[in-house]
Design an enzyme around this catalytic site. Sequence first.
Site, PDB file in Angstrom:
ATOM      1  N   THR A  71      -7.603  -3.193  -3.553  1.00  0.00           N
ATOM      2  CA  THR A  71      -7.767  -4.583  -3.126  1.00  0.00           C
ATOM      3  C   THR A  71      -9.201  -4.849  -2.694  1.00  0.00           C
ATOM      4  OG1 THR A  71      -5.446  -4.784  -2.467  1.00  0.00           O
ATOM      5  CG2 THR A  71      -6.997  -6.331  -1.483  1.00  0.00           C
ATOM      6  N   GLN A 151      -2.049   1.533 -11.529  1.00  0.00           N
ATOM      7  CA  GLN A 151      -0.761   2.111 -11.918  1.00  0.00           C
ATOM      8  C   GLN A 151      -0.905   3.138 -13.037  1.00  0.00           C
ATOM      9  OE1 GLN A 151       2.047   1.779 -10.390  1.00  0.00           O
ATOM     10  NE2 GLN A 151       1.530   0.094  -9.021  1.00  0.00           N
ATOM     11  N   SER A 171      -6.352   2.901  -6.563  1.00  0.00           N
ATOM     12  CA  SER A 171      -6.019   3.335  -5.208  1.00  0.00           C
ATOM     13  C   SER A 171      -5.480   4.754  -5.235  1.00  0.00           C
ATOM     14  CB  SER A 171      -4.969   2.408  -4.586  1.00  0.00           C
ATOM     15  OG  SER A 171      -5.530   1.174  -4.208  1.00  0.00           O
ATOM     16  N   ALA A 172      -5.817   5.523  -4.207  1.00  0.00           N
ATOM     17  CA  ALA A 172      -5.406   6.922  -4.140  1.00  0.00           C
ATOM     18  C   ALA A 172      -3.907   7.095  -3.995  1.00  0.00           C
ATOM     19  CB  ALA A 172      -6.116   7.612  -2.975  1.00  0.00           C
ATOM     20  N   HIS A 173      -3.267   6.215  -3.223  1.00  0.00           N
ATOM     21  CA  HIS A 173      -1.858   6.460  -2.884  1.00  0.00           C
ATOM     22  C   HIS A 173      -0.899   6.245  -4.051  1.00  0.00           C
ATOM     23  CE1 HIS A 173      -0.241   2.255  -2.361  1.00  0.00           C
ATOM     24  NE2 HIS A 173      -1.541   1.990  -2.343  1.00  0.00           N
ATOM     25  N   THR A 209     -19.699   4.347   7.083  1.00  0.00           N
ATOM     26  CA  THR A 209     -19.508   5.788   6.971  1.00  0.00           C
ATOM     27  C   THR A 209     -18.261   6.102   6.162  1.00  0.00           C
ATOM     28  OG1 THR A 209     -20.588   6.130   9.109  1.00  0.00           O
ATOM     29  CG2 THR A 209     -19.191   7.917   8.285  1.00  0.00           C
ATOM     30  N   CYS A 298       3.395  -6.080  -2.412  1.00  0.00           N
ATOM     31  CA  CYS A 298       2.102  -6.632  -2.011  1.00  0.00           C
ATOM     32  C   CYS A 298       2.252  -7.867  -1.141  1.00  0.00           C
ATOM     33  CB  CYS A 298       1.280  -6.991  -3.246  1.00  0.00           C
ATOM     34  SG  CYS A 298       2.077  -8.224  -4.289  1.00  0.00           S
TER      35      CYS A 298
END
Length: 355
Positions: A71, A151, A171-173, A209, A298
Amino acid sequence: MKRVYLDHNATTPLRREARAAMVAAMDQVGNPSSVHAEGRAAKAIVEQARAQVAQTVGCEPAEVVFTSGATEAARVLQVPVPEHHVYVDPTAHDALLAHAGGVGAGATTATLAMGLANSETGVISAMPQRAEGKWCSGAQRADWLLLDITQAAGRIPVDFAASKADFAILSAHKLGGPKGVGALVVRQGLDITALAPGGGQEMGRRSGTENIIGIAGFGAAAAAAARDIASGRWEEVKELRKILENTLAASAKTTIFVGKDSDRLPNTSCFAMPGWKGESQVIQMDLAGFAISAGSACSSGKVRESHVLRAMGYDEETASSAIRVSLGLETTAEDVQRFAETWLAKERNFRARMA
């Protein structure tokens, strides 16, 4: 009986490789921007993960910009140029649709944004054509192309370089990494306005950071996901999906399977029983021990009519009656069979009440 998790398109369980990498990163005290030994050690963690993500999605490490997720990465579409227009495929995720618009016919530059694989249906999109320096999709012509590979990454081979796209987000998840970390891929040579101005981290494209712990987990998950694709594990998941859909179709013959004859992600089944609200199905199956969804996760827990199905031409009743079952690598044949039996029993009860 144990609960069965069948909502992997919303988020996937954390991979053991990611967990191990994150635990190790917790002991790293340095700031990646510091020049001393501790800082260089932290920087090495970030750069290793950058290389791992790049290899998984087919780009150069220098093209990967770490963000808090897809996002945030999609904010690259907020080009501060009044004459710019953003065309978004109507079946795209809300993270892209939020940026649609601009000055329309008067635009001097434009970006086309689309999902490589749909989060609700699993349908894999046809790539737009490029002619005379423009990306062409129907009547739309754009200077740049952004692909949402959230996806697709980790489930099917993704090759950013071969796609010739200008940007990609992920996205990582969604591939077994932690929540709260993702990436923007920017084709080499393109200059963008910083997603977050400040100290100039991430090659000046996203200041702040770096989330070393999350990034370490992202990289490890991406590397593990690439190995699973290469070993054919998702083909096994595809066979489970076939069993699920065939079982349901045999007993509930009016079930509509969205995108059944299209090229789809191996794990995703979206189907509708017109008249039986998707929200009701999700709640009933949850009470029975199964986690599924009625569209993309979402909207802060809201269940609503699928804009994706409406854009695909389905009527309101069908769009509001659809659910999504998304399998994972740990899903078993027993899980699928239990789900099918439970859903069919509830479908019969629904039909009996409607009679």
